[in-house]
Design a protein around this motif. Structure first.
Motif, PDB file in Angstrom:
ATOM      1  N   LEU A  69       0.833  -1.216   0.000  1.00 22.51           N
ATOM      2  CA  LEU A  69       0.000   0.000   0.000  1.00 22.51           C
ATOM      3  C   LEU A  69       0.858   1.253   0.000  1.00 22.51           C
ATOM      4  CD1 LEU A  69      -2.948  -0.954   2.369  1.00 22.51           C
ATOM      5  CD2 LEU A  69      -2.927  -0.818  -0.117  1.00 22.51           C
ATOM      6  N   GLU A  70       2.011   1.190   0.645  1.00 22.27           N
ATOM      7  CA  GLU A  70       2.915   2.345   0.652  1.00 22.27           C
ATOM      8  C   GLU A  70       3.394   2.663  -0.760  1.00 22.27           C
ATOM      9  OE1 GLU A  70       3.339  -0.319   2.858  1.00 22.27           O
ATOM     10  OE2 GLU A  70       2.319   0.785   4.453  1.00 22.27           O
ATOM     11  N   LYS A  71       3.763   1.604  -1.512  1.00 24.22           N
ATOM     12  CA  LYS A  71       4.185   1.824  -2.900  1.00 24.22           C
ATOM     13  C   LYS A  71       3.025   2.326  -3.747  1.00 24.22           C
ATOM     14  CE  LYS A  71       8.323  -0.690  -3.733  1.00 24.22           C
ATOM     15  NZ  LYS A  71       9.186  -0.212  -4.785  1.00 24.22           N
ATOM     16  N   CYS A  72       1.821   1.804  -3.518  1.00 23.56           N
ATOM     17  CA  CYS A  72       0.645   2.293  -4.251  1.00 23.56           C
ATOM     18  C   CYS A  72       0.443   3.774  -3.987  1.00 23.56           C
ATOM     19  CB  CYS A  72      -0.601   1.510  -3.831  1.00 23.56           C
ATOM     20  SG  CYS A  72      -0.663  -0.189  -4.429  1.00 23.56           S
ATOM     21  N   ARG A  73       0.523   4.153  -2.722  1.00 24.23           N
ATOM     22  CA  ARG A  73       0.322   5.571  -2.371  1.00 24.23           C
ATOM     23  C   ARG A  73       1.414   6.452  -2.966  1.00 24.23           C
ATOM     24  NH1 ARG A  73      -1.010   3.156   3.129  1.00 24.23           N
ATOM     25  NH2 ARG A  73      -3.288   3.017   3.045  1.00 24.23           N
ATOM     26  N   GLU A  74       2.623   5.912  -3.057  1.00 26.61           N
ATOM     27  CA  GLU A  74       3.752   6.672  -3.603  1.00 26.61           C
ATOM     28  C   GLU A  74       3.704   6.750  -5.121  1.00 26.61           C
ATOM     29  OE1 GLU A  74       8.543   6.016  -4.250  1.00 26.61           O
ATOM     30  OE2 GLU A  74       7.532   4.854  -2.703  1.00 26.61           O
ATOM     31  N   LEU A  75       3.427   5.613  -5.791  1.00 26.64           N
ATOM     32  CA  LEU A  75       3.564   5.544  -7.248  1.00 26.64           C
ATOM     33  C   LEU A  75       2.279   5.812  -8.030  1.00 26.64           C
ATOM     34  CD1 LEU A  75       5.921   2.434  -7.449  1.00 26.64           C
ATOM     35  CD2 LEU A  75       6.545   4.850  -7.631  1.00 26.64           C
ATOM     36  N   ILE A  76       1.121   5.521  -7.438  1.00 23.27           N
ATOM     37  CA  ILE A  76      -0.135   5.746  -8.172  1.00 23.27           C
ATOM     38  C   ILE A  76      -1.158   6.484  -7.300  1.00 23.27           C
ATOM     39  CG2 ILE A  76       0.186   3.850  -9.815  1.00 23.27           C
ATOM     40  CD1 ILE A  76      -1.744   2.168  -8.097  1.00 23.27           C
ATOM     41  N   PRO A  77      -0.780   7.619  -6.730  1.00 19.01           N
ATOM     42  CA  PRO A  77      -1.704   8.333  -5.838  1.00 19.01           C
ATOM     43  C   PRO A  77      -2.957   8.856  -6.548  1.00 19.01           C
ATOM     44  CG  PRO A  77       0.137   9.746  -6.380  1.00 19.01           C
ATOM     45  CD  PRO A  77       0.442   8.377  -6.941  1.00 19.01           C
ATOM     46  N   TYR A  78      -2.867   9.041  -7.869  1.00 18.70           N
ATOM     47  CA  TYR A  78      -4.008   9.546  -8.646  1.00 18.70           C
ATOM     48  C   TYR A  78      -4.684   8.441  -9.444  1.00 18.70           C
ATOM     49  CZ  TYR A  78      -1.531  13.854  -7.597  1.00 18.70           C
ATOM     50  OH  TYR A  78      -0.894  14.874  -6.946  1.00 18.70           O
ATOM     51  N   GLY A  79      -4.300   7.198  -9.193  1.00 15.39           N
ATOM     52  CA  GLY A  79      -4.783   6.083  -9.991  1.00 15.39           C
ATOM     53  C   GLY A  79      -3.792   5.818 -11.110  1.00 15.39           C
ATOM     54  N   ILE A  80      -4.210   4.991 -12.047  1.00 17.34           N
ATOM     55  CA  ILE A  80      -3.351   4.645 -13.187  1.00 17.34           C
ATOM     56  C   ILE A  80      -4.240   4.103 -14.298  1.00 17.34           C
ATOM     57  CG2 ILE A  80      -2.867   2.291 -12.409  1.00 17.34           C
ATOM     58  CD1 ILE A  80       0.074   2.850 -13.391  1.00 17.34           C
ATOM     59  N   GLY A  81      -3.821   4.291 -15.523  1.00 14.71           N
ATOM     60  CA  GLY A  81      -4.623   3.840 -16.653  1.00 14.71           C
ATOM     61  C   GLY A  81      -4.596   2.340 -16.867  1.00 14.71           C
ATOM     62  N   HIS A  82      -3.385   1.751 -16.815  1.00 16.79           N
ATOM     63  CA  HIS A  82      -3.319   0.318 -17.109  1.00 16.79           C
ATOM     64  C   HIS A  82      -2.084  -0.332 -16.511  1.00 16.79           C
ATOM     65  CE1 HIS A  82      -0.152   0.294 -20.304  1.00 16.79           C
ATOM     66  NE2 HIS A  82      -0.475   1.571 -20.335  1.00 16.79           N
ATOM     67  N   PHE A  83      -2.164  -1.638 -16.396  1.00 19.31           N
ATOM     68  CA  PHE A  83      -1.034  -2.474 -16.012  1.00 19.31           C
ATOM     69  C   PHE A  83      -0.779  -3.432 -17.168  1.00 19.31           C
ATOM     70  CE2 PHE A  83      -2.556  -1.045 -11.950  1.00 19.31           C
ATOM     71  CZ  PHE A  83      -1.394  -0.844 -11.220  1.00 19.31           C
ATOM     72  N   CYS A  84       0.437  -3.407 -17.698  1.00 14.81           N
ATOM     73  CA  CYS A  84       0.774  -4.307 -18.796  1.00 14.81           C
ATOM     74  C   CYS A  84       1.613  -5.464 -18.262  1.00 14.81           C
ATOM     75  CB  CYS A  84       1.523  -3.561 -19.885  1.00 14.81           C
ATOM     76  SG  CYS A  84       3.080  -2.858 -19.344  1.00 14.81           S
ATOM     77  N   GLN A  85       1.541  -6.570 -18.936  1.00 11.66           N
ATOM     78  CA  GLN A  85       2.287  -7.769 -18.577  1.00 11.66           C
ATOM     79  C   GLN A  85       2.244  -8.002 -17.063  1.00 11.66           C
ATOM     80  OE1 GLN A  85       5.949  -6.716 -20.595  1.00 11.66           O
ATOM     81  NE2 GLN A  85       5.446  -8.146 -22.221  1.00 11.66           N
ATOM     82  N   PHE A  86       1.044  -7.918 -16.524  1.00 14.47           N
ATOM     83  CA  PHE A  86       0.881  -8.017 -15.073  1.00 14.47           C
ATOM     84  C   PHE A  86       1.063  -9.418 -14.538  1.00 14.47           C
ATOM     85  CE2 PHE A  86      -3.214  -8.907 -16.813  1.00 14.47           C
ATOM     86  CZ  PHE A  86      -3.810  -9.806 -15.949  1.00 14.47           C
ATOM     87  N   SER A  87       0.968 -10.421 -15.391  1.00 18.96           N
ATOM     88  CA  SER A  87       1.113 -11.788 -14.898  1.00 18.96           C
ATOM     89  C   SER A  87       2.368 -12.475 -15.413  1.00 18.96           C
ATOM     90  CB  SER A  87      -0.118 -12.609 -15.264  1.00 18.96           C
ATOM     91  OG  SER A  87      -0.245 -12.668 -16.670  1.00 18.96           O
ATOM     92  N   SER A  88       2.770 -12.186 -16.639  1.00 16.32           N
ATOM     93  CA  SER A  88       3.925 -12.894 -17.198  1.00 16.32           C
ATOM     94  C   SER A  88       5.219 -12.495 -16.499  1.00 16.32           C
ATOM     95  CB  SER A  88       4.035 -12.665 -18.704  1.00 16.32           C
ATOM     96  OG  SER A  88       4.204 -11.297 -18.987  1.00 16.32           O
ATOM     97  N   GLY A  89       5.236 -11.355 -15.860  1.00 19.95           N
ATOM     98  CA  GLY A  89       6.428 -10.913 -15.136  1.00 19.95           C
ATOM     99  C   GLY A  89       6.524 -11.482 -13.735  1.00 19.95           C
ATOM    100  N   LEU A  90       5.550 -12.293 -13.338  1.00 19.89           N
ATOM    101  CA  LEU A  90       5.541 -12.874 -11.991  1.00 19.89           C
ATOM    102  C   LEU A  90       5.601 -14.392 -12.077  1.00 19.89           C
ATOM    103  CD1 LEU A  90       2.598 -10.755 -10.540  1.00 19.89           C
ATOM    104  CD2 LEU A  90       5.035 -10.303 -10.269  1.00 19.89           C
ATOM    105  N   GLU A  91       6.267 -14.996 -11.163  1.00 19.50           N
ATOM    106  CA  GLU A  91       6.320 -16.458 -11.122  1.00 19.50           C
ATOM    107  C   GLU A  91       5.405 -16.958 -10.014  1.00 19.50           C
ATOM    108  OE1 GLU A  91      10.276 -18.066 -11.152  1.00 19.50           O
ATOM    109  OE2 GLU A  91      10.902 -16.706 -12.737  1.00 19.50           O
ATOM    110  N   VAL A  92       4.115 -16.790 -10.230  1.00 21.49           N
ATOM    111  CA  VAL A  92       3.106 -17.208  -9.249  1.00 21.49           C
ATOM    112  C   VAL A  92       1.939 -17.862  -9.984  1.00 21.49           C
ATOM    113  CG1 VAL A  92       3.732 -15.422  -7.562  1.00 21.49           C
ATOM    114  CG2 VAL A  92       1.995 -14.935  -9.273  1.00 21.49           C
ATOM    115  N   GLU A  93       1.125 -18.570  -9.239  1.00 19.77           N
ATOM    116  CA  GLU A  93      -0.033 -19.254  -9.807  1.00 19.77           C
ATOM    117  C   GLU A  93      -1.110 -18.235 -10.204  1.00 19.77           C
ATOM    118  OE1 GLU A  93      -0.244 -22.568 -10.449  1.00 19.77           O
ATOM    119  OE2 GLU A  93       1.854 -22.603  -9.833  1.00 19.77           O
ATOM    120  N   PRO A  94      -1.993 -18.600 -11.129  1.00 20.51           N
ATOM    121  CA  PRO A  94      -3.054 -17.685 -11.574  1.00 20.51           C
ATOM    122  C   PRO A  94      -3.920 -17.150 -10.431  1.00 20.51           C
ATOM    123  CG  PRO A  94      -2.944 -19.586 -13.021  1.00 20.51           C
ATOM    124  CD  PRO A  94      -2.000 -19.863 -11.881  1.00 20.51           C
TER     125      PRO A  94
END
Length: 134
Positions: A69-94
Motif C-alpha cells: 500500500l505504501e508503494k501504491c500511495r507513492e507511485l499511483i496516488p491519482y490512480g493509473i490507466g493500465h497495467f501491462c504484462q501483469f502476470s507474465s512478469g511474476l512467477e506465481v499461480e493464476p
C-alpha cells in the motif's frame, strides 16, 4: 480481354471503398455518457488526467511478493490507466495473480479520488501468459 478485367477489378475496388466510406458507424456513446465523461474530465486535475494515460507493471507495486500500500500511495496516488504484462512478469499461480489484481483495484477504488479502475492486460497470442495457466 486483359484490359476489361483490370477495369472491372478497379470498379469493384472503388465501389467497395465508396460503400465503406458511406457506411454509418454505430456509436457506442450516448448523450448521457457524453455528459458524464464531460463532467468527470472537468473535475480532473492535470495529474489525474496524466495518470490515466500512464501504465506500469504490477511488480513495481510489490514488496516481498505482496502488493505494498505504501508503494501504491507513492507511485499511483491519482490512480493509473493500465497495467501491462501483469502476470507474465511474476512467477506465481493464476489464483495469486487474481488476488494481487483485486488488491490493487481495491486500493484504486477506495483510496483514489476518482475511483477509476485500471485496465489489466497481458500481451499474449495464445492463452493467459502466467505460470500454470493455459
Amino acid at each position: 480481354m486483359h484490359n476489361k478485367t483490370i477495369i472491372a477489378l478497379l470498379f469493384l475496388c472503388f465501389n467497395t471503398l465508396i460503400n465503406a466510406q458511406l457506411k454509418k458507424v454505430e456509436s457506442y456513446s450516448s448523450p448521457e455518457i457524453d455528459a458524464k465523461v464531460g463532467a468527470l474530465m472537468a473535475k480532473m486535475s492535470q495529474d489525474e488526467k496524466l495518470a490515466q494515460i500512464v501504465g506500469t507493471r504490477l511488480r513495481d507495486l510489490m514488496v516481498d511478493g505482496k502488493v505494498s500500500l505504501e508503494k501504491c500511495r507513492e507511485l499511483i496516488p491519482y490512480g493509473i490507466g493500465h497495467f501491462c504484462q501483469f502476470s507474465s512478469g511474476l512467477e506465481v499461480e493464476p489464483e495469486v495473480v487474481r488476488d494481487l489484481v483485486r488488491e490493487v483495484q481495491k486500493f484504486i477504488m477506495t483510496e483514489t479520488k476518482l475511483k477509476i479502475p485500471a485496465i489489466f492486460h497481458e500481451e499474449a497470442i495464445t492463452g493467459f501468459a502466467t505460470q500454470g495457466a493455459t
